[in-house]
Design a protein around this motif. Structure first.
Motif, PDB file in Angstrom:
ATOM      1  N   PHE A  68       0.840  -1.187   0.000  1.00 22.87           N
ATOM      2  CA  PHE A  68       0.000   0.000   0.000  1.00 22.87           C
ATOM      3  C   PHE A  68       0.880   1.244   0.000  1.00 22.87           C
ATOM      4  CE2 PHE A  68      -2.028  -3.505   2.149  1.00 22.87           C
ATOM      5  CZ  PHE A  68      -3.245  -3.589   1.493  1.00 22.87           C
ATOM      6  N   SER A  69       0.347   2.315  -0.540  1.00 18.66           N
ATOM      7  CA  SER A  69       1.130   3.551  -0.582  1.00 18.66           C
ATOM      8  C   SER A  69       1.260   4.171   0.804  1.00 18.66           C
ATOM      9  CB  SER A  69       0.509   4.548  -1.569  1.00 18.66           C
ATOM     10  OG  SER A  69      -0.804   4.866  -1.167  1.00 18.66           O
ATOM     11  N   ASP A 108      -4.067   4.460   2.813  1.00 20.21           N
ATOM     12  CA  ASP A 108      -4.463   3.705   1.623  1.00 20.21           C
ATOM     13  C   ASP A 108      -4.986   2.333   2.033  1.00 20.21           C
ATOM     14  OD1 ASP A 108      -4.767   2.964  -1.102  1.00 20.21           O
ATOM     15  OD2 ASP A 108      -2.741   2.142  -1.133  1.00 20.21           O
ATOM     16  N   GLN A 134      -8.846   1.056   1.460  1.00 21.84           N
ATOM     17  CA  GLN A 134      -9.153  -0.160   0.706  1.00 21.84           C
ATOM     18  C   GLN A 134      -9.909  -1.165   1.567  1.00 21.84           C
ATOM     19  OE1 GLN A 134      -6.214  -1.916  -1.872  1.00 21.84           O
ATOM     20  NE2 GLN A 134      -5.106   0.033  -2.030  1.00 21.84           N
TER      21      GLN A 134
END
Length: 140
Positions: free
Chosen positions: A18-19, A23, A27
Motif C-alpha cells: 500500500f502507498s 491507503d 481499501q
C-alpha cells in the motif's frame, strides 16, 4: 510504501503493498482487498515487528503453507489458461460436449451443487475448483 502481512478468514497468509496506512484503511473500508487464494474479502492485518535477519530458517509449517499456496495458485493459473470460460452455462455446455453436440474442449464455469450432482449422475466427469476472482483479471 507499506507492506503488511495479511490473513483471510481461512488463514491464507499473504502480503499487501500500500502507498500508506491511509491507503490500506481506505481499501479495507471499501472491501477492495481480497485473498488471492480463495477470493474472500474477510481480510485482516496481522501484527508485525521489524524483521531481524538472525537466521535464514523459517518454521517448517509456515514454509509448507507458503509452498502449498504457491502450488495452488500455479494450478489455478494453468486451469485459467487452458480452459474456456462458459460462465453460468457450464452445465448445459458440459452436456453438449458429453453428448457430442459440440466439439470437445476444456471448459470452466459456474454450476450449482444440484447441477453438479446431476452431471455426475449422467456420467459426465466434472470437478469443483474454487478460483479466486483475482485470477480472472489480467496480471500486470
Amino acid at each position: 510504501m507499506k507492506v503488511f502481512n495479511l490473513c483471510c478468514a481461512h488463514d491464507h497468509r499473504f502480503e499487501g503493498w500500500f502507498s500508506s496506512e491511509q491507503d490500506y484503511l481506505a481499501q479495507t473500508a471499501g472491501s477492495r482487498i481480497e485473498c488471492p487464494i480463495c477470493g474472500t474479502k474477510e481480510v485482516q492485518k496481522l501484527p508485525s515487528a521489524p524483521r531481524l535477519n538472525l537466521s535464514r530458517a523459517q518454521t517448517p509449517q509456515r514454509a509448507q503453507a507458503a509452498t502449498a499456496q504457491q502450488e495452488w495458485l500455479t494450478v489455478a493459473r494453468q486451469v485459467m489458461a487452458n480452459t474456456e470460460d462458459v460462465g453460468d452455462g457450464f452445465a448445459d455446455e458440459a452436456r453438449r460436449i458429453h453428448y457430442k453436440e459440440t466439439p470437445a474442449r476444456n471448459i470452466r464455469g459456474v454450476a450449482s451443487s444440484e447441477q453438479h450432482a446431476a452431471l455426475i449422475d449422467e456420467g459426465i466427469e466434472v470437478m469443483s475448483i474454487p478460483l479466486p476472482g483475482i485470477l480472472k483479471q489480467p496480471l500486470h
